[in-house]
Design an enzyme around this catalytic site. Structure first.
Site, PDB file in Angstrom:
ATOM      1  N   ARG A   1      15.440  56.889  93.365  1.00 63.27           N
ATOM      2  CA  ARG A   1      14.983  56.480  92.032  1.00 63.27           C
ATOM      3  C   ARG A   1      14.058  57.539  91.436  1.00 63.27           C
ATOM      4  O   ARG A   1      14.143  57.850  90.239  1.00 63.27           O
ATOM      5  CB  ARG A   1      14.260  55.126  92.086  1.00 63.27           C
ATOM      6  CG  ARG A   1      13.969  54.576  90.666  1.00 63.27           C
ATOM      7  CD  ARG A   1      13.243  53.243  90.685  1.00 63.27           C
ATOM      8  NE  ARG A   1      13.224  52.634  89.363  1.00 63.27           N
ATOM      9  CZ  ARG A   1      12.314  52.889  88.424  1.00 63.27           C
ATOM     10  NH1 ARG A   1      11.342  53.763  88.656  1.00 63.27           N
ATOM     11  NH2 ARG A   1      12.373  52.280  87.254  1.00 63.27           N
ATOM     12  N   CYS A   2      13.175  58.095  92.251  1.00 61.84           N
ATOM     13  CA  CYS A   2      12.278  59.152  91.772  1.00 61.84           C
ATOM     14  C   CYS A   2      13.053  60.355  91.231  1.00 61.84           C
ATOM     15  O   CYS A   2      12.617  61.010  90.282  1.00 61.84           O
ATOM     16  CB  CYS A   2      11.373  59.632  92.900  1.00 61.84           C
ATOM     17  SG  CYS A   2      10.214  58.407  93.521  1.00 61.84           S
TER      18      CYS A   2
END
Length: 411
Positions: free
Chosen positions: A400-401
């Site tokens: 996600r980052c």
């Protein structure tokens, strides 16, 4: 073309995503400057690039359009004046000092093509790149040992943080740490000048000039009316309040509630998405360590007040009950990182076991190394797509980052 930005959930089918392929900026990491540049280790560039390419291809294999930050940024410098202005702003915000003039660095950077210029700015400018003959004063020859005129930007492959799409607009974020402040400048120029975006009305809900910090890893869109935002080491309550006010008074926005969730302010729990992500309509990952006794937390629901500059704020202590309330659910599941085991959860949390990227309801991308968490997700009916992570995980960020969703289908 349809509107180029559209995200109204964390789990809607992902259609377009923005990535940044790790580059030479990682080769400019050295042990002496790791802390300053927010790294704990030095990734091996050829392998981290292979792993990132694997991640990108995994997304393409699911029909997702992959855009690259570095390519969009170079294409946004559509004429000489914009290119020069961009370089000047980079130098001003980079706080280059004494040993070389602003003009010398500016001329050096402007000598590159757009594509090479962006790579050079991202990678950093070493002092040994500037000819000695350009130096005119004694102190310029007696340099200190700091190796850069312009610092590298090794955190850029975490595209989630500098900006975040909310609805048909976005936040262009003021980053808390000086090492990351320049990162959101790329998105400012992309939205303003890149042909893909410049011809559309793109609301900026909060811009990078706001005095309090906010970062995209703390911004989670639960549905078309509700956003969850972490009050974290990187995002301030003041920024959350201002973003909520801006959203509530703007007719282009559909959002009616902001769930502000306080998490411990420490390196391991850097952003909300390092300890909590949405993986299905009624399922979430969580790191149990963010909860107090009896699962208590500090949670606030922000809603529109009696006028445009006032918020109605109510306090909650249960994350599960708060989520059920704002999502209209009778029940939901919190899936603990590492199965809740003290050792496995701490280890896998360090390697972003809770940092999942949902690419459709019940379908997530995770790091392969977090096998305990991945097995538990599968036990809960989640399709888990694992990607390589030996070097990518050294930057302290997960799938996600590393991804900024640009367009998702509505759910």
């Amino acid at each position: 073309m349809k509107h180029p930005l559209h995200v109204t959930s964390e789990i809607g089918e992902l259609q377009t995503v923005l990535l940044k392929r790790p580059g030479f900026e990682l080769e400019n990491l050295t042990p002496d400057y790791l802390q300053q540049l927010l790294f704990d280790d030095i990734p091996y560039l050829p392998v981290i690039q292979q792993e990132h390419d694997y991640f990108a291809q995994t997304l393409r294999n699911r029909g997702i359009e992959v855009l690259y930050l570095e390519k969009l940024a170079s294409e946004a410098l559509v004429d000489k004046n914009i290119k020069e202005e961009f370089v000047c702003r980079i130098l001003e915000e980079g706080k280059t000092e004494g040993n070389v003039s602003h003009q010398t660095l500016k001329d050096y950077l402007l000598s590159f093509s757009n594509e090479d210029l962006i790579q050079k700015i991202m990678g950093g400018v070493r002092k040994n790149e500037i000819e000695t003959s350009k130096k005119a004063q004694l102190y310029e020859f007696m340099e200190d040992h700091y190796p850069f005129y312009l610092d590298p930007m090794p955190n850029l492959y975490f595209t989630r943080d500098p900006a975040a799409v909310i609805g048909d607009g976005l936040t262009i974020n003021k980053m808390r740490e000086p090492a990351r402040r320049r990162e959101s400048l790329f998105m400012e120029y992309i939205i303003k000048y890149h042909p893909r975006f410049a011809t559309h009305h793109v609301p900026v809900w909060l811009d990078r000039n706001y005095k309090f910090p906010i970062e995209g890893g703390d911004e989670l869109i639960l549905n078309e009316e509700t956003i969850a935002i972490g009050v974290s080491a990187r995002t301030s309550a003041k920024a959350i309040e201002r973003l909520a006010l801006n959203l509530f008074k703007n007719p282009d926005a559909s959002f009616k509630k902001v769930l502000a969730i306080e998490i411990p302010k420490c390196r391991a729990f850097m952003h909300l998405d390092t300890v909590f992500t949405m993986v299905d309509y009624d399922k979430f990952t969580i790191h149990p360590a963010i909860q107090g006794p009896q699962g208590n937390m500090n949670i606030y629901i922000l809603e529109k007040g009696p006028d445009e500059e006032t918020l109605k704020i109510s306090h909650r202590t249960s994350l599960m009950e708060s989520l059920k309330e704002v999502l209209g659910l009778k029940d939901l599941v919190l899936i603990p990182c590492g199965g809740g085991d003290a050792i496995a959860s701490a280890r896998e949390q360090w390697n972003d076991g809770s940092n999942t990227l949902a690419i459709a309801p019940g379908v997530v991308v995770t790091y392969d190394r977090n096998y305990v968490s991945n097995a538990l997700l599968r036990e809960h009916g989640i399709e888990v797509i694992e990607v390589l992570s030996s070097e990518l995980s050294r930057g302290r960020g997960g799938p996600r980052c590393m991804s900024m969703p640009i367009v998702r289908k509505d759910i």
